[in-house]
Design a protein around this motif. Structure first.
Motif, mmCIF file in Angstrom:
data_model
loop_
_atom_site.group_PDB
_atom_site.id
_atom_site.type_symbol
_atom_site.label_atom_id
_atom_site.label_comp_id
_atom_site.label_asym_id
_atom_site.label_seq_id
_atom_site.Cartn_x
_atom_site.Cartn_y
_atom_site.Cartn_z
ATOM 1 N N ARG B 154 0.842 -1.205 0.000
ATOM 2 C CA ARG B 154 0.000 0.000 0.000
ATOM 3 C C ARG B 154 0.881 1.261 0.000
ATOM 4 O O ARG B 154 0.658 2.188 -0.763
ATOM 5 C CB ARG B 154 -0.897 -0.027 1.239
ATOM 6 C CG ARG B 154 -1.791 1.178 1.419
ATOM 7 C CD ARG B 154 -3.096 0.965 0.717
ATOM 8 N NE ARG B 154 -4.045 2.005 1.043
ATOM 9 C CZ ARG B 154 -4.252 3.085 0.291
ATOM 10 N NH1 ARG B 154 -3.538 3.272 -0.791
ATOM 11 N NH2 ARG B 154 -5.156 3.969 0.630
ATOM 12 N N ILE B 156 4.035 1.530 -0.902
ATOM 13 C CA ILE B 156 4.790 1.680 -2.150
ATOM 14 C C ILE B 156 3.905 2.340 -3.208
ATOM 15 O O ILE B 156 4.340 3.220 -3.943
ATOM 16 C CB ILE B 156 5.309 0.314 -2.647
ATOM 17 C CG1 ILE B 156 6.340 -0.249 -1.666
ATOM 18 C CG2 ILE B 156 5.955 0.441 -4.025
ATOM 19 C CD1 ILE B 156 6.650 -1.718 -1.855
ATOM 20 N N GLY B 157 2.627 1.930 -3.231
ATOM 21 C CA GLY B 157 1.673 2.550 -4.154
ATOM 22 C C GLY B 157 1.578 4.050 -3.925
ATOM 23 O O GLY B 157 1.559 4.842 -4.868
ATOM 24 N N LEU B 158 1.535 4.462 -2.651
ATOM 25 C CA LEU B 158 1.439 5.892 -2.337
ATOM 26 C C LEU B 158 2.736 6.615 -2.683
ATOM 27 O O LEU B 158 2.719 7.733 -3.179
ATOM 28 C CB LEU B 158 1.112 6.086 -0.853
ATOM 29 C CG LEU B 158 -0.259 5.577 -0.412
ATOM 30 C CD1 LEU B 158 -0.395 5.667 1.095
ATOM 31 C CD2 LEU B 158 -1.373 6.378 -1.080
ATOM 32 N N GLU B 160 4.799 5.855 -4.999
ATOM 33 C CA GLU B 160 4.944 5.951 -6.458
ATOM 34 C C GLU B 160 4.224 7.178 -7.016
ATOM 35 O O GLU B 160 4.525 7.632 -8.105
ATOM 36 C CB GLU B 160 4.438 4.670 -7.125
ATOM 37 C CG GLU B 160 5.464 3.556 -7.060
ATOM 38 C CD GLU B 160 4.928 2.209 -7.534
ATOM 39 O OE1 GLU B 160 5.738 1.308 -7.732
ATOM 40 O OE2 GLU B 160 3.703 2.064 -7.702
ATOM 41 N N GLN B 161 3.249 7.672 -6.239
ATOM 42 C CA GLN B 161 2.549 8.874 -6.689
ATOM 43 C C GLN B 161 3.359 10.139 -6.414
ATOM 44 O O GLN B 161 3.072 11.187 -6.958
ATOM 45 C CB GLN B 161 1.195 8.988 -5.969
ATOM 46 C CG GLN B 161 0.201 7.949 -6.453
ATOM 47 C CD GLN B 161 -0.995 7.841 -5.530
ATOM 48 O OE1 GLN B 161 -1.231 8.713 -4.704
ATOM 49 N NE2 GLN B 161 -1.751 6.775 -5.677
#
Lengths: 226, 264
Positions: B154, B156-158, B160-161
């Protein structure tokens, strides 16, 4: 009198074996059309307009009808209790509608890892080059193809298309959804298998089934677009 | 101009603060000028691990609210001349700092230090946003357990933004015997799920806890396995290519014979 003569040709009613076809002239003004349609339908045509239920196809040619206009025509025809509009047929659509159709027909190519908490939603088909991790969600109004492992949630045919499929290189989803149908994963996946599989709604069993990818062309021949 | 690295994980208790303290110490050991920044406002710990709790006069919130200058709030480490700590406030909460203010402080610190190590609080709310705001790079810490890996994913997803380099991964608290027997996620499995570059594996070592309680980062004692792992991570941050020591290496002679004979 000449005017009245011309008016006669704006609305043409044809009978076919499937019902009536209403041809609406696409060059006259809409007001004339409405007026004449009212006249023609209020005329006594014997059993044609008073008999058993007849389905009607309205052909509007090169005229674009707004929602309001088609509503009005629906209303006029609806006054005759035995007439039922099956559909409108037209040669023209708006640019917005055309773009919408194009989006529905296209394959969206996306290359990324869809991680926990992320939602990837597209119109049309989705080709995901990457994984969907547990907690991630992918959605498409068309089909879904995952080149990678699907461990999260996939929802194909999200606007109601029950013909849509979900295919994945490694099929280990937490949940599969097709149109309005949901299928939960087994609580434990066996170690092997689950490679190159495809999910679809089985008509016989009315539930989501998963099978080898090689049988998909039999179940969904319309996937071919050659 | 130095670089700012945020240490984060999503889940609490995986070892963010320990990792921050030890990476900071290891970098300082290599002679770099390092500033540790604790952004866990309200639940600060980094000062305790570094044994600097009793020296705090001003903190991060004091700097933000301009009760003091930035350099006044920095605490010099007991052991190194080149290691400093900017402590978090204990009496306020996360909302007392805004991401823009954090950005300003971090960019100010980057002028003077080679590395600014930002210790991120658990969670994905305000505290996380603050910690990430000024960072150029990020390191995600995870443990070999499913809930921690899920949260790391989760995070890492944030990350990446954000406008920063792809995050790096540290797998912390690996227990060799459990991974070998297959009762625990192994490192390869975690890396394949998270799909980011692995920068270090730290084995579970009780000396870490002992050292923490003494206010002395484990990286100071050269004999522990965890210490070597942290020093290696620091070397990788500095750009050296240090091979990742895998669990395989620790297999004994007899187990190798057994493997050869097909007994395992």
């Amino acid at each position: 009198m000449a005017m009245a003569q011309k008016l006669q040709h704006n609305v043409t009613i044809k009978g076919t074996k499937d019902g009536l076809v209403l041809l609406l002239d696409d060059l006259c003004s809409f007001e004339h059309l409405v007026e004449e349609l009212n006249d023609k339908l209020s005329d006594d045509h014997g059993q044609l307009l008073n008999g058993p239920l007849i389905s009607v196809i309205v052909k509007t040619g090169n005229r674009y009808l707004t929602d309001q206009q088609s509503g009005l025509i629906r209303e006029i025809i609806g006054q005759k209790k035995n007439l039922e509009i099956k559909r409108f047929e037209t040669n023209v659509i708006t640019v917005a509608e055309a773009e919408e159709m194009k989006k529905e027909a296209q394959i969206m190519r996306v290359s990324k890892v869809v991680r926990s908490g992320q939602v990837l939603s597209v119109q049309g088909d989705l080709l995901l080059i990457g994984d969907v991790n547990p907690g991630g969600t992918i959605m498409a109004t068309g089909n879904i193809f995952v080149l990678g492992s699907l461990k999260g949630i996939a929802h194909s045919g999200s606007s109601g298309n029950r013909e849509a499929v979900i295919a994945a290189s490694v099929m280990k989803p937490t949940q599969l959804r097709i149109a309005d149908m949901i299928n939960r994963a087994p609580d434990h996946y066996p170690e092997h298998g689950h490679e190159m599989e495809c999910a679809f709604i089985s008509d016989e069993e009315d539930q989501i089934l998963i099978d080898r990818i090689s049988i998909v062309h039999k179940i969904r021949p319309e996937l071919n677009r050659l | 101009m130095g670089e700012a690295i945020v240490i984060t994980s999503g889940k609490g208790g995986v070892g963010k603060t320990t990792t921050s303290a030890n990476i900071g110490t290891s970098l300082a050991l290599s002679g770099k000028k390092v500033c540790l920044v604790d952004t866990d406002i309200g639940l600060r710990n980094l000062d305790v691990l570094m044994g600097l709790e009793n020296r705090i006069i001003y903190d991060l919130v004091d700097v933000v609210e301009e009760r003091c200058k930035l350099h006044q709030a920095l605490i010099k480490d007991k052991r190194f001349e080149c290691l400093f700590l900017l402590p978090a406030a204990q009496t306020k909460d996360k909302s007392s700092v805004q991401p823009e203010q954090m950005k300003k402080i971090i960019s100010e610190l980057k002028q003077d230090y080679d590395y600014v190590i930002i210790d991120c609080p658990a969670g994905i709310e305000q505290g996380f946003k603050n910690a990430v705001a000024g960072a150029d790079k990020s390191i995600v810490v995870t443990n070999p357990e499913i809930s921690s890996v899920r949260d790391a994913d989760r995070i890492i997803g944030l990350l990446e933004q954000e406008e920063m380099e792809a995050p790096k991964l540290i797998v912390n608290r690996v227990r060799n015997h459990l991974a070998k027997s297959g009762d625990m996620l192994d490192v390869d499995e975690i890396v394949s799920i998270l799909a980011i570059e692995l920068i270090g594996v730290v084995v579970d070592d009780e000396n870490v806890i002992k050292a923490a309680n003494k206010g002395e980062p484990i990286a100071m004692s050269p004999n522990s396995k965890a210490s070597i792992a942290y020093r290696n991570i620091a070397r990788r941050i500095l750009g050296e290519s240090v091979p990742l020591s895998t669990i395989e290496e620790e297999k004994g002679f007899f187990s190798k014979i057994k493997t050869l004979l097909g007994m395992r």
